[in-house]
Write a protein that holds these residues in place. Structure first.
Motif, mmCIF file in Angstrom:
data_model
loop_
_atom_site.group_PDB
_atom_site.id
_atom_site.type_symbol
_atom_site.label_atom_id
_atom_site.label_comp_id
_atom_site.label_asym_id
_atom_site.label_seq_id
_atom_site.Cartn_x
_atom_site.Cartn_y
_atom_site.Cartn_z
ATOM 1 N N THR A 1 0.838 -1.199 0.000
ATOM 2 C CA THR A 1 0.000 0.000 0.000
ATOM 3 C C THR A 1 0.875 1.251 0.000
ATOM 4 O OG1 THR A 1 -1.707 -1.152 1.269
ATOM 5 C CG2 THR A 1 -1.842 1.249 1.198
ATOM 6 N N VAL A 2 0.503 2.211 -0.837
ATOM 7 C CA VAL A 2 1.169 3.516 -0.856
ATOM 8 C C VAL A 2 0.088 4.587 -0.802
ATOM 9 C CG1 VAL A 2 2.664 5.095 -2.132
ATOM 10 C CG2 VAL A 2 3.091 2.624 -2.228
ATOM 11 N N ILE A 3 0.217 5.493 0.144
ATOM 12 C CA ILE A 3 -0.723 6.612 0.246
ATOM 13 C C ILE A 3 0.071 7.911 0.237
ATOM 14 C CG2 ILE A 3 -2.452 7.766 1.668
ATOM 15 C CD1 ILE A 3 -3.394 5.084 2.636
ATOM 16 N N TRP A 4 -0.138 8.690 -0.814
ATOM 17 C CA TRP A 4 0.486 10.000 -0.936
ATOM 18 C C TRP A 4 -0.420 11.035 -0.271
ATOM 19 C CZ3 TRP A 4 5.244 9.495 -2.913
ATOM 20 C CH2 TRP A 4 5.500 8.445 -3.783
ATOM 21 N N LEU A 5 0.168 11.988 0.432
ATOM 22 C CA LEU A 5 -0.578 13.080 1.063
ATOM 23 C C LEU A 5 -0.096 14.397 0.472
ATOM 24 C CD1 LEU A 5 -0.459 11.971 4.816
ATOM 25 C CD2 LEU A 5 -2.332 11.652 3.188
ATOM 26 N N PHE A 6 -1.005 15.115 -0.151
ATOM 27 C CA PHE A 6 -0.653 16.354 -0.849
ATOM 28 C C PHE A 6 -1.566 17.476 -0.365
ATOM 29 C CE2 PHE A 6 -1.270 19.114 -4.696
ATOM 30 C CZ PHE A 6 -0.015 19.692 -4.692
ATOM 31 N N GLY A 7 -0.962 18.567 0.114
ATOM 32 C CA GLY A 7 -1.726 19.721 0.555
ATOM 33 C C GLY A 7 -2.006 20.670 -0.604
ATOM 34 N N ARG B 1 -2.799 5.294 -3.495
ATOM 35 C CA ARG B 1 -3.835 6.323 -3.381
ATOM 36 C C ARG B 1 -3.197 7.698 -3.243
ATOM 37 N NH1 ARG B 1 -9.320 6.162 -1.345
ATOM 38 N NH2 ARG B 1 -9.066 3.907 -1.115
ATOM 39 N N PHE B 2 -3.731 8.670 -3.976
ATOM 40 C CA PHE B 2 -3.271 10.047 -3.912
ATOM 41 C C PHE B 2 -4.331 10.857 -3.171
ATOM 42 C CE2 PHE B 2 -2.331 14.328 -5.318
ATOM 43 C CZ PHE B 2 -0.949 14.354 -5.474
ATOM 44 N N VAL B 3 -3.997 11.329 -1.977
ATOM 45 C CA VAL B 3 -4.934 12.075 -1.142
ATOM 46 C C VAL B 3 -4.580 13.561 -1.214
ATOM 47 C CG1 VAL B 3 -5.852 12.386 1.182
ATOM 48 C CG2 VAL B 3 -5.212 10.093 0.392
ATOM 49 N N ALA B 4 -5.495 14.366 -1.732
ATOM 50 C CA ALA B 4 -5.273 15.802 -1.877
ATOM 51 C C ALA B 4 -6.308 16.553 -1.043
ATOM 52 C CB ALA B 4 -5.365 16.211 -3.345
ATOM 53 N N VAL B 5 -5.841 17.212 0.007
ATOM 54 C CA VAL B 5 -6.718 17.988 0.882
ATOM 55 C C VAL B 5 -6.084 19.340 1.129
ATOM 56 C CG1 VAL B 5 -7.692 15.933 1.985
ATOM 57 C CG2 VAL B 5 -5.660 17.024 2.974
#
Length: 285
Positions: A37-43, A255-259
């Motif tokens: 699993t890879v989860i990217w966190l992008f602001g 998963r690419f998480v953009a918040v």
């Protein structure tokens, strides 16, 4: 009345002016990973000027490698926005203090709104609408911002989009704020007739990936808004999102998480909460 205000707001947001943009940006990116699993966190920043080149380097590669895009909410049409606003509109909002009401009517008139434009709305809606107009005149828009562009690219490439919240949930957060908290929001907007310089500083700092400086800018803004606003907009949501992301770590995927960038800076950030849940998060350099 709500329909007319929404139409005006959307009209302002469609404006654009030719403004110079930086050559290349390098916003911050984090990653949590295990064997499968890879989860990217992008602001993100929710508005940018057209042509701002932020989707480059590690951010572009991380997004291209992802099979799921997670945003705060799914892409929203103007009709959906209008319906959601009508659904939460108060039947009879509490009257404003006379001086605040006078200032609101003057600002609304100065910006070309009808004198009674905000008579049937809560203060939070008046505040966000009035703040959006000068930004739009300066060329800021959600159209070139990360959420819109990422959703467009994901839709084109067949990448799944899974939102963390619904539009109704987000609007309800504002609507649930106490009247004093909402009036503080409105007062701060009326005290600052030109939010463009502050927005320029935020975008420049975000684009350099200077997380510490961005935290100082955003934290100052939250401090002025008051603890109730910070709790509702950041702290509670960060806690929920961190628990959700921690569960995703048990599901093989990329998963690419953009918040919003404010959720990934300072004490109580999503990364800090993930660390407390046993999920290792590292900054991508």
């Amino acid at each position: 009345m709500i329909l007319r205000i929404v139409a005006s707001l959307l009209g302002w947001l469609s404006l654009a002016s030719p403004v110079a943009v930086p050559a290349a940006l390098a916003p911050a990116l984090w990653v949590a990973r295990d064997a499968d699993t890879v989860i990217w966190l992008f602001g993100t920043v929710h508005q940018l000027r057209a042509g701002t080149p932020w989707l480059t380097g590690p951010v572009a590669r991380a997004f291209a490698d992802s099979d799921v895009l997670t945003l705060e909410i799914a892409p929203v049409t103007p009709d959906a926005m209008t319906q959601a606003l009508v659904a939460i509109a108060p039947v009879r909002p509490a009257p404003l203090p006379p001086e605040l009401d006078r200032r609101l009517r003057k600002r609304a008139h100065d910006l070309g709104f009808p004198h009674d434009a905000f008579d049937a709305t809560d203060p939070w809606f008046a505040a966000t609408t009035l703040a959006a107009q000068p930004l739009a005149r300066a060329g800021y828009s959600p159209l070139p911002a990360p959420e819109t562009l990422l959703a467009t690219l994901a839709d084109r490439d067949g990448t799944a989009i899974e939102p963390l919240e619904t539009l109704g949930q987000q609007l309800a957060i504002f609507a649930a704020l106490s009247q004093p908290a909402q009036r503080t929001m409105l007062t701060r907007v009326l005290d600052d007739p030109d939010p463009v310089p502050a927005m320029d500083r935020i975008v420049a700092t975000w684009g350099r990936g200077d997380v510490a400086a961005l935290d100082r800018l955003l934290a100052g803004d939250m401090d002025e808004a008051g603890p109730a606003v910070r709790t509702a907009l950041l702290d509670r949501r960060n806690a929920v999102w961190a628990r959700t992301i921690a569960k995703w770590m048990r599901q093989p995927s990329t998963r690419f998480v953009a918040v919003g960038a404010g959720h990934l800076t300072g004490p109580g950030s999503v990364q800090q909460r993930l660390q407390a849940l046993g999920v290792q998060v590292t900054r991508v350099r």
